[in-house]
Scaffold this motif. Structure first.
Motif, short mmCIF file in Angstrom:
data_model
loop_
_atom_site.label_atom_id
_atom_site.label_comp_id
_atom_site.label_asym_id
_atom_site.label_seq_id
_atom_site.Cartn_x
_atom_site.Cartn_y
_atom_site.Cartn_z
N ARG A 178 0.71 7.26 0.08
CA ARG A 178 2.12 7.35 -0.32
C ARG A 178 2.63 8.77 -0.10
N TYR A 208 7.45 1.13 -0.07
CA TYR A 208 7.18 0.64 -1.42
C TYR A 208 8.47 0.16 -2.10
N THR A 228 6.22 7.45 3.98
CA THR A 228 5.96 6.03 3.71
C THR A 228 6.65 5.52 2.45
N GLU A 229 7.31 6.39 1.74
CA GLU A 229 7.87 6.00 0.44
C GLU A 229 8.69 4.71 0.49
N GLY A 279 -0.24 -2.93 4.86
CA GLY A 279 -0.45 -2.11 3.67
C GLY A 279 -1.88 -1.73 3.36
N LYS A 333 8.23 -5.30 -4.15
CA LYS A 333 8.29 -3.89 -4.50
C LYS A 333 6.90 -3.37 -4.83
N ASP A 334 6.59 -2.16 -4.41
CA ASP A 334 5.30 -1.50 -4.64
C ASP A 334 4.17 -2.08 -3.80
N LYS A 335 4.47 -3.05 -2.93
CA LYS A 335 3.48 -3.50 -1.95
C LYS A 335 3.95 -3.05 -0.57
N PRO A 336 3.28 -2.04 -0.01
CA PRO A 336 3.77 -1.39 1.21
C PRO A 336 3.42 -2.14 2.49
N GLU A 337 4.21 -3.14 2.82
CA GLU A 337 4.00 -3.87 4.06
C GLU A 337 5.28 -3.82 4.89
N ASN A 352 -3.04 2.61 0.25
CA ASN A 352 -1.90 2.96 -0.60
C ASN A 352 -1.44 4.41 -0.42
N SER A 374 0.46 2.89 5.46
CA SER A 374 0.27 2.74 4.02
C SER A 374 -1.15 2.33 3.67
#
Length: 201
Positions: free
Chosen positions: A62, A70, A66-67, A49, A94-98, A60, A57
């Motif tokens: 987005r 998240y 990549t949606e 992320g 959630k909301d951490k794009p890994e 961040n 990502s």
DNA sequence: CGGACGATTCTCT
DNA sequence: GAGAATCGTCCGG
């Protein structure tokens, strides 16, 4: 018939690097109208992320692509690369794009179907690459955003690898210092991994 | 709307 | 180990 009870939701909540290792040996199953194909995961890479320059990502970033990174743990992130579809397991909260990239599997079920899809007969060359295994299993962009806990895309318990090796990730030379992070993991000694030589402790 | 760019694969050499 | 294939996504104009 092998056990294909899906892994529990909690499995995906472990830290991304841990998940990348835990996925080794797990059974990846894809059901299609043509039949079912499955294989044991033998090689993965972690992408972490915002701070990982090699990740889609990074910073961040987005986009439509990549949606799903998240969306939270347990979703499938598929994307196209040079006409090939690559498969990731979304991790972190959630909301951490890994995410964890599935780089290779050991064919387990539906082998004749996989050979047909790949138009080849060599078992060791069937699924030893991120783009190869998706073609063999029939994983496509239609799997984008699916959960791994229900058909047609399932991750189930497999075996426990005797030894796990790690090394630099592959194909990310333009990613600054992130290219040297030892975030690639594989089942040591498996003949079904994508590369054999690169290794570090 | 055009151009650059890959988390790849395959085919040579 | 190098080079081409090949195309959706992203970003700038």
């Amino acid at each position: 018939m092998m056990d294909r009870t899906p892994l529990p939701a909690e499995f995906y909540t472990q830290p991304t690097l841990e998940l990348a290792k835990a996925l080794l040996g797990c059974l990846l199953i894809k059901e299609t109208p043509d039949g079912t194909a499955a294989g044991y995961i033998v090689e993965t890479e972690a992408y972490k992320g915002p701070e990982d320059m090699a990740a889609h990502s990074y910073n961040n970033r987005r986009t439509k692509r990549t949606e799903v990174m998240y969306a939270g743990p347990g979703f499938a992130y598929t994307y196209l690369m040079h006409t090939h579809c690559l498969l990731n397991v979304v991790s972190a909260e959630k909301d951490k794009p890994e995410a964890v990239l599935i780089r290779a599997i050991e064919p387990a079920e539906g082998i004749s179907l996989m050979k047909e899809r790949r138009k080849m007969d060599n078992l060791k060359n069937l699924t030893n690459g991120p783009g190869k295994l998706t073609k063999a299993l029939g994983v496509t962009m239609e799997d984008y955003g699916r959960l791994f806990s229900e058909p047609p895309l399932i991750l189930a318990e497999g075996y426990t690898p005797a030894e796990i090796a790690k090394g630099k990730r592959i194909g990310i030379d333009n990613s600054g210092e992130a290219k040297d992070y030892p975030w690639r993991f594989w089942v040591k000694g498996s003949p079904y991994v994508s590369r054999h030589q690169i290794e570090s402790s």
